[in-house]
Design a protein around this motif. Sequence first.
Motif, PDB file in Angstrom:
ATOM      1  N   ARG A   8       0.881  -1.163   0.000  1.00 48.94           N
ATOM      2  CA  ARG A   8       0.000   0.000   0.000  1.00 48.94           C
ATOM      3  C   ARG A   8       0.914   1.206   0.000  1.00 48.94           C
ATOM      4  O   ARG A   8       1.134   1.867   1.000  1.00 48.94           O
ATOM      5  N   THR A  76     -10.332   8.759   4.466  1.00 47.06           N
ATOM      6  CA  THR A  76      -8.947   8.658   4.941  1.00 47.06           C
ATOM      7  C   THR A  76      -8.344  10.046   5.140  1.00 47.06           C
ATOM      8  O   THR A  76      -7.724  10.330   6.174  1.00 47.06           O
ATOM      9  N   GLN A  80      -7.448  12.610   8.770  1.00 45.71           N
ATOM     10  CA  GLN A  80      -6.061  13.020   8.997  1.00 45.71           C
ATOM     11  C   GLN A  80      -5.783  14.490   8.720  1.00 45.71           C
ATOM     12  O   GLN A  80      -4.662  14.956   8.932  1.00 45.71           O
ATOM     13  N   ASP A 101      -1.116   9.021   6.232  1.00 41.34           N
ATOM     14  CA  ASP A 101      -0.780   7.652   6.589  1.00 41.34           C
ATOM     15  C   ASP A 101      -1.697   6.694   5.844  1.00 41.34           C
ATOM     16  O   ASP A 101      -2.838   7.031   5.516  1.00 41.34           O
ATOM     17  N   HIS A 102      -1.208   5.479   5.622  1.00 44.63           N
ATOM     18  CA  HIS A 102      -2.038   4.455   4.999  1.00 44.63           C
ATOM     19  C   HIS A 102      -3.068   3.928   5.985  1.00 44.63           C
ATOM     20  O   HIS A 102      -2.854   3.946   7.205  1.00 44.63           O
ATOM     21  N   ARG A 103      -4.166   3.440   5.462  1.00 47.94           N
ATOM     22  CA  ARG A 103      -5.147   2.752   6.288  1.00 47.94           C
ATOM     23  C   ARG A 103      -4.514   1.514   6.908  1.00 47.94           C
ATOM     24  O   ARG A 103      -3.577   0.939   6.363  1.00 47.94           O
ATOM     25  N   LYS A 104      -5.056   1.082   8.018  1.00 50.91           N
ATOM     26  CA  LYS A 104      -4.520  -0.085   8.710  1.00 50.91           C
ATOM     27  C   LYS A 104      -4.984  -1.387   8.065  1.00 50.91           C
ATOM     28  O   LYS A 104      -4.306  -2.411   8.166  1.00 50.91           O
ATOM     29  N   ASP A 105      -6.152  -1.374   7.421  1.00 55.26           N
ATOM     30  CA  ASP A 105      -6.663  -2.608   6.822  1.00 55.26           C
ATOM     31  C   ASP A 105      -6.136  -2.775   5.405  1.00 55.26           C
ATOM     32  O   ASP A 105      -5.629  -1.836   4.797  1.00 55.26           O
ATOM     33  N   ASP A 106      -6.287  -3.994   4.876  1.00 58.48           N
ATOM     34  CA  ASP A 106      -5.799  -4.317   3.535  1.00 58.48           C
ATOM     35  C   ASP A 106      -6.946  -4.562   2.561  1.00 58.48           C
ATOM     36  O   ASP A 106      -6.765  -5.270   1.571  1.00 58.48           O
TER      37      ASP A 106
END
Length: 220
Positions: A8, A76, A80, A101-106
């Motif tokens: 990601r 997202t 932020q 920042d990237h999301r925590k989920d995939d």
Amino acid sequence: MPSTFMMRACLISLLVMGLGASQAEAQTARLESIKLTALKNAEKDHFLAAHNAARKAVGVDPLAWSDELSQVALDTLDKQKDQLIEKAKEGWAEGQIVLPDHRKDDKFGENIAGWAGNKVPGAERAVTWWLSEKAAFDKLNVDGSYKFGDEKGKTEIDAEGNERPVVIGHYTAIVWKDTAHLGAAKLTFQLADDRGTVRTYVAIVCNYDPAGNIDGDKPF
């Protein structure tokens, strides 16, 4: 079923355009304006077209725009935006850019980009930077092994002469054969100091579905 090697990927676009010495001397800044929106109209069309031109070049089907994915990207950035503004204020003197920042989920694939300056390009510029990884991809894959992501032990020299890891996951996310939809959003805000210097910041989030960069699979 192959596991997901979720690249990601974040593009750290260290681009600060049109900043002079007087800007660098200023130490504090205030928020002048902010705009958060899903890509739309001509900007959306150009962003999507840039993706599909790259996909056509490698013989995979074009992507379609997804309002759902655009909303994911919008959410997202919305979560932020205050943090990004504060980071920009803290890095005002150095003209520091900010990246979400990237999301925590995939659940979805994700590319991000960011830049700052007095005159800034549209969202399509992010795609241009992501696609610049194609040269490194081609070099790594002359044997047809189709590697992607941060290749361990493989480095390249950047424009400033510094050694850095080879990153190609943004490019492969764009051309991944099984990906069918994308959606993107943009955060734009302006800071100004007490000398009248104004700087515009842009952050882009783009989501892909299904996600690409699957470990053990080929992008196309």
